[in-house]
Write a protein that holds these residues in place. Structure first.
Motif, PDB file in Angstrom:
ATOM      1  N   ALA A  64      -6.608   5.527  -0.932  1.00  0.00           N
ATOM      2  CA  ALA A  64      -5.285   4.952  -0.668  1.00  0.00           C
ATOM      3  C   ALA A  64      -5.025   4.827   0.826  1.00  0.00           C
ATOM      4  CB  ALA A  64      -4.207   5.803  -1.324  1.00  0.00           C
ATOM      5  N   LYS A  65      -5.372   5.861   1.583  1.00  0.00           N
ATOM      6  CA  LYS A  65      -5.157   5.822   3.041  1.00  0.00           C
ATOM      7  C   LYS A  65      -5.926   4.674   3.678  1.00  0.00           C
ATOM      8  CE  LYS A  65      -4.146  10.736   3.761  1.00  0.00           C
ATOM      9  NZ  LYS A  65      -4.635  12.011   4.327  1.00  0.00           N
ATOM     10  N   GLU A  66      -7.161   4.470   3.230  1.00  0.00           N
ATOM     11  CA  GLU A  66      -7.974   3.385   3.798  1.00  0.00           C
ATOM     12  C   GLU A  66      -7.390   2.016   3.436  1.00  0.00           C
ATOM     13  OE1 GLU A  66     -12.176   3.676   3.163  1.00  0.00           O
ATOM     14  OE2 GLU A  66     -12.183   5.856   3.434  1.00  0.00           O
ATOM     15  N   ILE A  67      -6.888   1.898   2.231  1.00  0.00           N
ATOM     16  CA  ILE A  67      -6.262   0.635   1.822  1.00  0.00           C
ATOM     17  C   ILE A  67      -4.996   0.384   2.613  1.00  0.00           C
ATOM     18  CG2 ILE A  67      -4.995  -0.478  -0.078  1.00  0.00           C
ATOM     19  CD1 ILE A  67      -7.091   0.732  -1.985  1.00  0.00           C
ATOM     20  N   ARG A  68      -4.188   1.434   2.799  1.00  0.00           N
ATOM     21  CA  ARG A  68      -2.918   1.281   3.516  1.00  0.00           C
ATOM     22  C   ARG A  68      -3.113   0.951   4.997  1.00  0.00           C
ATOM     23  NH1 ARG A  68      -0.547  -0.256  -0.361  1.00  0.00           N
ATOM     24  NH2 ARG A  68       0.680   1.100  -1.731  1.00  0.00           N
ATOM     25  N   ILE A  77      -0.486   3.738  -7.934  1.00  0.00           N
ATOM     26  CA  ILE A  77      -0.033   4.826  -8.810  1.00  0.00           C
ATOM     27  C   ILE A  77      -1.129   5.879  -8.857  1.00  0.00           C
ATOM     28  CG2 ILE A  77       0.650   5.477 -11.156  1.00  0.00           C
ATOM     29  CD1 ILE A  77       1.519   2.577 -11.600  1.00  0.00           C
ATOM     30  N   PHE A  78      -0.776   7.145  -8.624  1.00  0.00           N
ATOM     31  CA  PHE A  78      -1.739   8.234  -8.736  1.00  0.00           C
ATOM     32  C   PHE A  78      -1.623   8.905 -10.090  1.00  0.00           C
ATOM     33  CE2 PHE A  78      -1.379   8.361  -3.971  1.00  0.00           C
ATOM     34  CZ  PHE A  78      -2.704   8.026  -3.717  1.00  0.00           C
ATOM     35  N   LEU A  79      -2.777   9.230 -10.686  1.00  0.00           N
ATOM     36  CA  LEU A  79      -2.846   9.993 -11.928  1.00  0.00           C
ATOM     37  C   LEU A  79      -3.501  11.327 -11.600  1.00  0.00           C
ATOM     38  CD1 LEU A  79      -4.358   7.239 -14.274  1.00  0.00           C
ATOM     39  CD2 LEU A  79      -1.938   7.737 -13.903  1.00  0.00           C
ATOM     40  N   THR A  80      -2.874  12.432 -11.983  1.00  0.00           N
ATOM     41  CA  THR A  80      -3.456  13.723 -11.638  1.00  0.00           C
ATOM     42  C   THR A  80      -2.959  14.840 -12.531  1.00  0.00           C
ATOM     43  OG1 THR A  80      -3.750  15.334  -9.846  1.00  0.00           O
ATOM     44  CG2 THR A  80      -1.649  14.186  -9.946  1.00  0.00           C
ATOM     45  N   ALA A  81      -3.793  15.876 -12.645  1.00  0.00           N
ATOM     46  CA  ALA A  81      -3.405  17.073 -13.389  1.00  0.00           C
ATOM     47  C   ALA A  81      -2.662  18.039 -12.481  1.00  0.00           C
ATOM     48  CB  ALA A  81      -4.647  17.745 -13.973  1.00  0.00           C
ATOM     49  N   ALA A  94       0.012   9.512   1.487  1.00  0.00           N
ATOM     50  CA  ALA A  94      -1.220   8.727   1.505  1.00  0.00           C
ATOM     51  C   ALA A  94      -0.950   7.248   1.224  1.00  0.00           C
ATOM     52  CB  ALA A  94      -2.210   9.272   0.475  1.00  0.00           C
ATOM     53  N   GLY A  95       0.286   6.952   0.782  1.00  0.00           N
ATOM     54  CA  GLY A  95       0.641   5.549   0.527  1.00  0.00           C
ATOM     55  C   GLY A  95       0.924   5.243  -0.914  1.00  0.00           C
ATOM     56  N   GLY A  96       1.004   6.290  -1.757  1.00  0.00           N
ATOM     57  CA  GLY A  96       1.287   6.070  -3.168  1.00  0.00           C
ATOM     58  C   GLY A  96       2.728   5.662  -3.411  1.00  0.00           C
ATOM     59  N   ASN A  97       2.929   4.847  -4.433  1.00  0.00           N
ATOM     60  CA  ASN A  97       4.279   4.434  -4.817  1.00  0.00           C
ATOM     61  C   ASN A  97       4.806   5.223  -6.005  1.00  0.00           C
ATOM     62  OD1 ASN A  97       2.687   1.833  -3.862  1.00  0.00           O
ATOM     63  ND2 ASN A  97       4.816   1.536  -3.313  1.00  0.00           N
ATOM     64  N   SER A 157       4.295   7.168   7.746  1.00  0.00           N
ATOM     65  CA  SER A 157       3.647   6.974   6.458  1.00  0.00           C
ATOM     66  C   SER A 157       4.146   5.705   5.782  1.00  0.00           C
ATOM     67  CB  SER A 157       3.892   8.180   5.545  1.00  0.00           C
ATOM     68  OG  SER A 157       5.238   8.184   5.090  1.00  0.00           O
ATOM     69  N   PHE A 158       3.417   5.269   4.784  1.00  0.00           N
ATOM     70  CA  PHE A 158       3.791   4.063   4.047  1.00  0.00           C
ATOM     71  C   PHE A 158       5.186   4.206   3.430  1.00  0.00           C
ATOM     72  CE2 PHE A 158       3.757   1.773  -0.100  1.00  0.00           C
ATOM     73  CZ  PHE A 158       3.743   0.488   0.398  1.00  0.00           C
ATOM     74  N   ARG A 159       5.459   5.366   2.834  1.00  0.00           N
ATOM     75  CA  ARG A 159       6.754   5.570   2.182  1.00  0.00           C
ATOM     76  C   ARG A 159       7.885   5.642   3.215  1.00  0.00           C
ATOM     77  NH1 ARG A 159       7.733   6.353  -2.947  1.00  0.00           N
ATOM     78  NH2 ARG A 159       5.531   6.688  -3.317  1.00  0.00           N
ATOM     79  N   GLU A 160       7.638   6.279   4.355  1.00  0.00           N
ATOM     80  CA  GLU A 160       8.639   6.296   5.423  1.00  0.00           C
ATOM     81  C   GLU A 160       8.918   4.876   5.896  1.00  0.00           C
ATOM     82  OE1 GLU A 160       7.504  10.645   7.406  1.00  0.00           O
ATOM     83  OE2 GLU A 160       6.541   8.811   8.113  1.00  0.00           O
ATOM     84  N   CYS A 161       7.874   4.072   5.972  1.00  0.00           N
ATOM     85  CA  CYS A 161       8.006   2.679   6.394  1.00  0.00           C
ATOM     86  C   CYS A 161       8.865   1.897   5.398  1.00  0.00           C
ATOM     87  CB  CYS A 161       6.619   2.053   6.524  1.00  0.00           C
ATOM     88  SG  CYS A 161       6.615   0.403   7.247  1.00  0.00           S
ATOM     89  N   GLN A 162       8.625   2.091   4.114  1.00  0.00           N
ATOM     90  CA  GLN A 162       9.417   1.410   3.089  1.00  0.00           C
ATOM     91  C   GLN A 162      10.888   1.796   3.182  1.00  0.00           C
ATOM     92  OE1 GLN A 162       7.079   2.691  -0.450  1.00  0.00           O
ATOM     93  NE2 GLN A 162       7.132   0.539  -0.996  1.00  0.00           N
ATOM     94  N   LEU A 163      11.141   3.091   3.329  1.00  0.00           N
ATOM     95  CA  LEU A 163      12.513   3.593   3.393  1.00  0.00           C
ATOM     96  C   LEU A 163      13.233   3.051   4.622  1.00  0.00           C
ATOM     97  CD1 LEU A 163      14.846   5.371   2.517  1.00  0.00           C
ATOM     98  CD2 LEU A 163      13.623   7.352   3.455  1.00  0.00           C
TER      99      LEU A 163
END
Length: 227
Positions: A64-68, A77-81, A94-97, A157-163
């Motif tokens: 995700a970081k490399e893509i962003r 979207i991240f999937l995780t346990a 990392a840039g997840g939405n 970060s990507f999310r800070e940028c969006q906000l």
């Protein structure tokens, strides 16, 4: 037909998810590791990415970081346990939405994919020239994901940028919590609401060199950025 880049190393789960998405007319590119994911992303040009976090060779956060670094639009979207707050914040930084905990409902995944795709296509943005947008004595660039004060440059970060994009786009006007949560996080459930408070505090700290800039809280309503 929506194109999905899907990273998952658990074969049985990947088969179920891929077949379910294909039955809903999604075009799915599935990879078992993150090794060549960025290369495939650039070639496949997905509408939405669905990444497992724990992957061989390169994990979902790294991909995700490399893509962003060159794409700030395509939803991830991240999937995780994992369920620790620090892990969730790492994913957002990392840039997840969005973030879905395993085990998850396929219907929920599909709803979130559609929602994020809709938001990415309909999100209102601000004009961002090569010099950026002025906020008081700062210059904000959405394309470079940075905040500049004189010679000091802060990468955000990507999310800070969006906000910050949302707040700047409605400078001196109220942006409601619901609009922010739906646009930046995908929904307004409690955990995301708490995250929003954390991110607002971080943004305030970034503007400390210009006391005229304020992010005003309107309790239970939203926020207003003034300079």
């Amino acid at each position: 037909m929506l194109k999905i880049l899907y990273l998952e190393d658990e074969a049985s789960l990947a088969k179920i998810v891929k077949e379910s998405l294909a039955s809903r007319s999604f075009e799915v590119m599935h990879l078992e590791s993150g090794k060549n994911a960025v290369k495939i992303f650039n070639e496949f040009k997905p509408d939405v990415c669905v990444f497992d976090v724990m992957l061989p060779e390169k994990d979902g956060f790294e991909v995700a970081k490399e893509i962003r670094a060159h794409n700030t639009i395509t939803p991830i979207i991240f999937l995780t346990a994992k369920n620790q707050t620090t892990d969730l914040l790492m994913g957002f930084d990392a840039g997840g939405n969005d973030y879905i905990k395993k085990p998850f409902s396929l219907e929920e995944l599909i709803v979130r994919i559609n929602n994020l795709y809709f938001l990415s296509k309909n999100k209102s943005g601000i004009a961002d020239s090569s010099t950026g947008v002025k906020i008081g004595k700062y210059v904000f660039s959405t394309t470079k994901q940075e905040l500049r004060f004189e010679k000091e440059v802060r990468k955000i970060s990507f999310r800070e940028c969006q906000l910050l994009d949302l707040l700047t786009n409605s400078m001196r006007e109220i942006v409601t919590r619901k609009v922010i949560l739906d646009t930046v996080w995908g929904d307004d459930h409690f955990f995301n609401s708490r995250n929003l408070d954390v991110y607002i505090t971080k943004l305030r700290s970034y503007f400390k060199s210009d006391p005229k800039i304020e992010i005003i809280t309107l309790k239970s309503v939203g926020y207003r950025l003034i300079d």
